[in-house]
Structures are given as C-alpha cells and as structure tokens.
Design a protein around this motif. Structure first.
Motif, PDB file in Angstrom:
ATOM      1  N   THR A 136       0.780  -1.243   0.000  1.00 28.46           N
ATOM      2  CA  THR A 136       0.000   0.000   0.000  1.00 28.46           C
ATOM      3  C   THR A 136       0.804   1.281   0.000  1.00 28.46           C
ATOM      4  OG1 THR A 136      -0.123   0.208   2.399  1.00 28.46           O
ATOM      5  CG2 THR A 136      -1.822  -1.127   1.317  1.00 28.46           C
ATOM      6  N   GLY A 137       2.067   1.235   0.361  1.00 30.13           N
ATOM      7  CA  GLY A 137       2.814   2.477   0.479  1.00 30.13           C
ATOM      8  C   GLY A 137       2.430   3.270   1.711  1.00 30.13           C
ATOM      9  N   TYR A 138       1.645   2.710   2.605  1.00 28.42           N
ATOM     10  CA  TYR A 138       1.286   3.255   3.912  1.00 28.42           C
ATOM     11  C   TYR A 138       0.277   4.400   3.886  1.00 28.42           C
ATOM     12  CZ  TYR A 138       5.280   0.450   5.286  1.00 28.42           C
ATOM     13  OH  TYR A 138       6.142  -0.596   5.467  1.00 28.42           O
ATOM     14  N   GLU A 139       0.049   5.049   2.757  1.00 29.51           N
ATOM     15  CA  GLU A 139      -0.878   6.190   2.737  1.00 29.51           C
ATOM     16  C   GLU A 139      -2.265   5.790   3.220  1.00 29.51           C
ATOM     17  OE1 GLU A 139      -0.134   9.413   2.221  1.00 29.51           O
ATOM     18  OE2 GLU A 139       1.945   8.709   2.072  1.00 29.51           O
ATOM     19  N   ASN A 140      -2.803   4.699   2.690  1.00 29.88           N
ATOM     20  CA  ASN A 140      -4.149   4.277   3.089  1.00 29.88           C
ATOM     21  C   ASN A 140      -4.177   3.712   4.501  1.00 29.88           C
ATOM     22  OD1 ASN A 140      -5.136   5.140   0.661  1.00 29.88           O
ATOM     23  ND2 ASN A 140      -5.271   3.113  -0.248  1.00 29.88           N
ATOM     24  N   ILE A 141      -3.074   3.159   4.947  1.00 29.34           N
ATOM     25  CA  ILE A 141      -3.001   2.683   6.325  1.00 29.34           C
ATOM     26  C   ILE A 141      -3.087   3.872   7.279  1.00 29.34           C
ATOM     27  CG2 ILE A 141      -1.513   1.591   8.051  1.00 29.34           C
ATOM     28  CD1 ILE A 141      -0.498  -0.233   5.731  1.00 29.34           C
TER      29      ILE A 141
END
Length: 158
Positions: A136-141
C-alpha cells in the motif's frame, strides 16, 4: 511443558515444546490464523500481537514465556459482532491490499489510539514503523488509522 495463556479473554492450557514460538502456538495449537508469520527475523512485524497489553512481535516470544499472561490477537479486536473502529477504518479507507500485514498493523493502531486518541500523521507513521507493508505504500493505512481516531468512542475500544 504445560502453559496456560489467556488469549482474547479465553484461557487455554496446552502442552508445548519449550522452543515453540508464540506465533506458532497461536496458529498451530489454537487455530488463530489471523496472526501471520513472515520474516523469521522480527523485521516485518506481521506477527504483532499484544502481550499483557503491549504490542510484541510474536516470532520473538516463546510460548512458555506467555505462560500466565494475556495475549490479544486480531481476532480479539471485534466485540460482540461489531468491528473495532480500526478494523472499520481499514475497510472504509482501503488500508489493506493483500492483507498479510493487516492484523499486526491493526493491533498496533489500536494500541496507539488507546494511548493517544488523536495522533498526528507523524505519530501514526512512527507507531507503525516497525511493520512492513509491501502493497500500500502506507498512505491508506495512515488514513485508516486517522478514520478510526475520528470514529472511535471509549465504549468501542473496551
């Protein structure tokens, strides 16, 4: 060796090999497969659970070390058929892709929100920095955790 561990509020007693890791105890002896096993080096964090209310990487804890202690897994986030706001946030904000890191991320996020109900983006990123997500690249997390912070109530987290 016989161990008794309280997992998600339920007490379990099992005979285990003294070398058995907590992650394997949860998965293989209790059938709680939400806790994943990833890297074997404690770098990825996908095996994160709570031990006496503190996030730990269950691949670094022997099952015998959990004897007499309380463990919370991702299965323990849901209460009475209702998703925890963190779980709901991951759904609403697409905080998961393959789902492999998701259980550990959710437990870490719940711990963060229990200790800081209104974390900044930087604080969220710091809290999850011990866990790897390859999708996810952490943005949505991060968005998912913010959503949970905005939609959490004291009653929802108990």
């Amino acid at each position: 060796m016989q161990v008794t561990v309280t997992v998600n509020g339920e007490e379990y007693t099992r005979d285990v090999d003294t070398r058995l890791l907590l992650v394997h105890f949860l998965r293989d002896h209790l059938g709680l497969t939400g806790t994943h096993w990833g890297c074997d080096t404690s770098n990825c964090g996908v095996c994160t659970v709570w031990l006496d209310g503190v996030p730990v990487k269950s691949c670094t804890v022997l099952a015998v070390m959990a004897d007499g202690h309380a463990v919370r897994t991702v299965e323990g986030l849901e209460r009475n058929g209702t998703l925890d706001p963190v779980q709901e946030g991951f759904v609403q904000c697409h905080g998961l892709q393959c789902g492999f890191c998701t259980p550990g991320m959710m437990l870490t996020a719940r711990w963060l929100l229990d200790h800081n109900p209104d974390p900044s983006e930087e604080q969220i990123r710091e809290a999850i920095s011990g866990q790897s997500c390859r999708c996810t690249g952490y943005e949505n997390i991060v968005r998912s955790v913010r959503w949970a912070a905005e939609h959490s109530t004291v009653e929802a987290t108990k």
